[in-house]
Design a protein around this motif. Structure first.
Motif, PDB file in Angstrom:
ATOM      1  N   UNK A  27     -19.150   3.213  10.118  1.00 11.83           N
ATOM      2  CA  UNK A  27     -18.070   3.669   9.309  1.00 11.83           C
ATOM      3  C   UNK A  27     -17.573   2.589   8.103  1.00 11.83           C
ATOM      4  N   UNK A  28     -18.122   1.587   8.098  1.00 16.71           N
ATOM      5  CA  UNK A  28     -17.496   0.398   7.249  1.00 16.71           C
ATOM      6  C   UNK A  28     -17.903   0.654   5.930  1.00 16.71           C
ATOM      7  N   UNK A  69     -10.189  -1.417   6.142  1.00 15.73           N
ATOM      8  CA  UNK A  69     -10.936  -0.263   5.223  1.00 15.73           C
ATOM      9  C   UNK A  69     -10.644   1.043   5.465  1.00 15.73           C
ATOM     10  N   UNK A  70      -9.905   1.331   6.717  1.00 18.23           N
ATOM     11  CA  UNK A  70      -9.739   2.557   6.735  1.00 18.23           C
ATOM     12  C   UNK A  70      -8.890   3.577   5.819  1.00 18.23           C
ATOM     13  N   UNK A  71      -9.497   4.880   5.221  1.00 20.89           N
ATOM     14  CA  UNK A  71      -8.993   5.831   4.512  1.00 20.89           C
ATOM     15  C   UNK A  71      -8.818   5.344   2.818  1.00 20.89           C
ATOM     16  N   UNK A  72      -9.685   4.432   2.711  1.00 20.39           N
ATOM     17  CA  UNK A  72      -9.653   3.845   1.386  1.00 20.39           C
ATOM     18  C   UNK A  72     -11.155   3.714   0.713  1.00 20.39           C
ATOM     19  N   UNK A  73     -11.252   4.173  -0.516  1.00 25.73           N
ATOM     20  CA  UNK A  73     -12.987   4.222  -0.931  1.00 25.73           C
ATOM     21  C   UNK A  73     -13.161   2.963  -1.669  1.00 25.73           C
ATOM     22  N   UNK A  74     -11.837   2.267  -2.239  1.00 29.17           N
ATOM     23  CA  UNK A  74     -12.203   1.170  -2.910  1.00 29.17           C
ATOM     24  C   UNK A  74     -11.507   0.042  -2.132  1.00 29.17           C
ATOM     25  N   UNK A  75     -11.000  -0.891  -2.705  1.00 26.04           N
ATOM     26  CA  UNK A  75     -10.150  -2.037  -2.100  1.00 26.04           C
ATOM     27  C   UNK A  75      -8.916  -1.632  -1.270  1.00 26.04           C
ATOM     28  N   UNK A  76      -8.817  -2.160  -0.240  1.00 24.25           N
ATOM     29  CA  UNK A  76      -7.586  -1.824   0.820  1.00 24.25           C
ATOM     30  C   UNK A  76      -6.501  -2.094  -0.104  1.00 24.25           C
ATOM     31  N   UNK A  77      -5.415  -1.565   0.406  1.00 20.24           N
ATOM     32  CA  UNK A  77      -3.993  -2.049  -0.209  1.00 20.24           C
ATOM     33  C   UNK A  77      -3.601  -3.510   0.128  1.00 20.24           C
ATOM     34  N   UNK A  78      -2.968  -4.069  -0.783  1.00 21.08           N
ATOM     35  CA  UNK A  78      -2.803  -5.512  -0.540  1.00 21.08           C
ATOM     36  C   UNK A  78      -1.839  -5.731   0.641  1.00 21.08           C
ATOM     37  N   UNK A  79      -0.874  -4.757   0.859  1.00 23.07           N
ATOM     38  CA  UNK A  79       0.048  -4.851   2.062  1.00 23.07           C
ATOM     39  C   UNK A  79      -0.958  -5.109   3.356  1.00 23.07           C
ATOM     40  N   UNK A  80      -1.841  -4.328   3.354  1.00 20.16           N
ATOM     41  CA  UNK A  80      -2.593  -4.043   4.688  1.00 20.16           C
ATOM     42  C   UNK A  80      -3.327  -5.387   4.714  1.00 20.16           C
ATOM     43  N   UNK A  81      -3.732  -5.850   3.695  1.00 21.02           N
ATOM     44  CA  UNK A  81      -4.748  -7.165   3.805  1.00 21.02           C
ATOM     45  C   UNK A  81      -3.643  -8.229   4.226  1.00 21.02           C
TER      46      UNK A  81
END
Length: 141
Positions: A27-28, A69-81
């Motif tokens: 699922x990555x 990467x969960x729940x995003x098609x593109x780049x992850x939210x910066x806060x999550x990173x």
């Protein structure tokens, strides 16, 4: 380029096709649509694989990459990173401290004809706990 085969994606990313299938199974990367039974990818998979590559390179395990990467098609939210990266920095800092301690212990044994490993091992038993040089990896839900 739209509509790449798994082999084309593998060549562009310097990966084996089996790695791409594995990442898809985990699922990555999203499951690719099939045309005549063959996987077909668009350019977005290259970005996704680049993010996976970077995360692996800086020490993230599969579970941590899934969280990123969960729940995003593109780049992850910066806060999550930022949150995950800060946690990883703390783990790396602890690893470096532990590595320096181990290096000193090893270097100290080189100064002696007889390094007295038994005595040093007994002293460690009472002084420390846990295995040496393990970068803590935790799965996040």
């Amino acid at each position: 380029m739209v509509d790449m085969s798994i082999g084309e994606v593998a060549r562009k990313m310097g990966l084996r096709s089996s790695a791409i299938r594995y990442y898809e199974r985990l699922g990555l990367i999203p499951k690719a649509p099939r045309v005549s039974g063959r996987r077909r990818y668009d350019e977005r998979v290259l970005e996704r694989l680049a993010m996976v590559r970077f995360a692996k390179h800086v020490g993230f395990n599969i579970a941590e990459i899934k969280v990123l990467l969960r729940g995003v098609d593109g780049r992850p939210p910066p806060e999550r990173w930022r949150k995950l990266a800060a946690e990883k920095v703390a783990q790396v800092d602890a690893f470096v401290v532990q590595a320096r301690t181990i290096r000193k212990l090893l270097s100290d044994t080189l100064d002696f004809q007889c390094p007295k490993l038994v005595e040093r091992g007994r002293a460690l038993h009472s002084a420390t706990a846990g295995p040496a040089l393990r970068l803590k990896r935790t799965a996040r839900s």
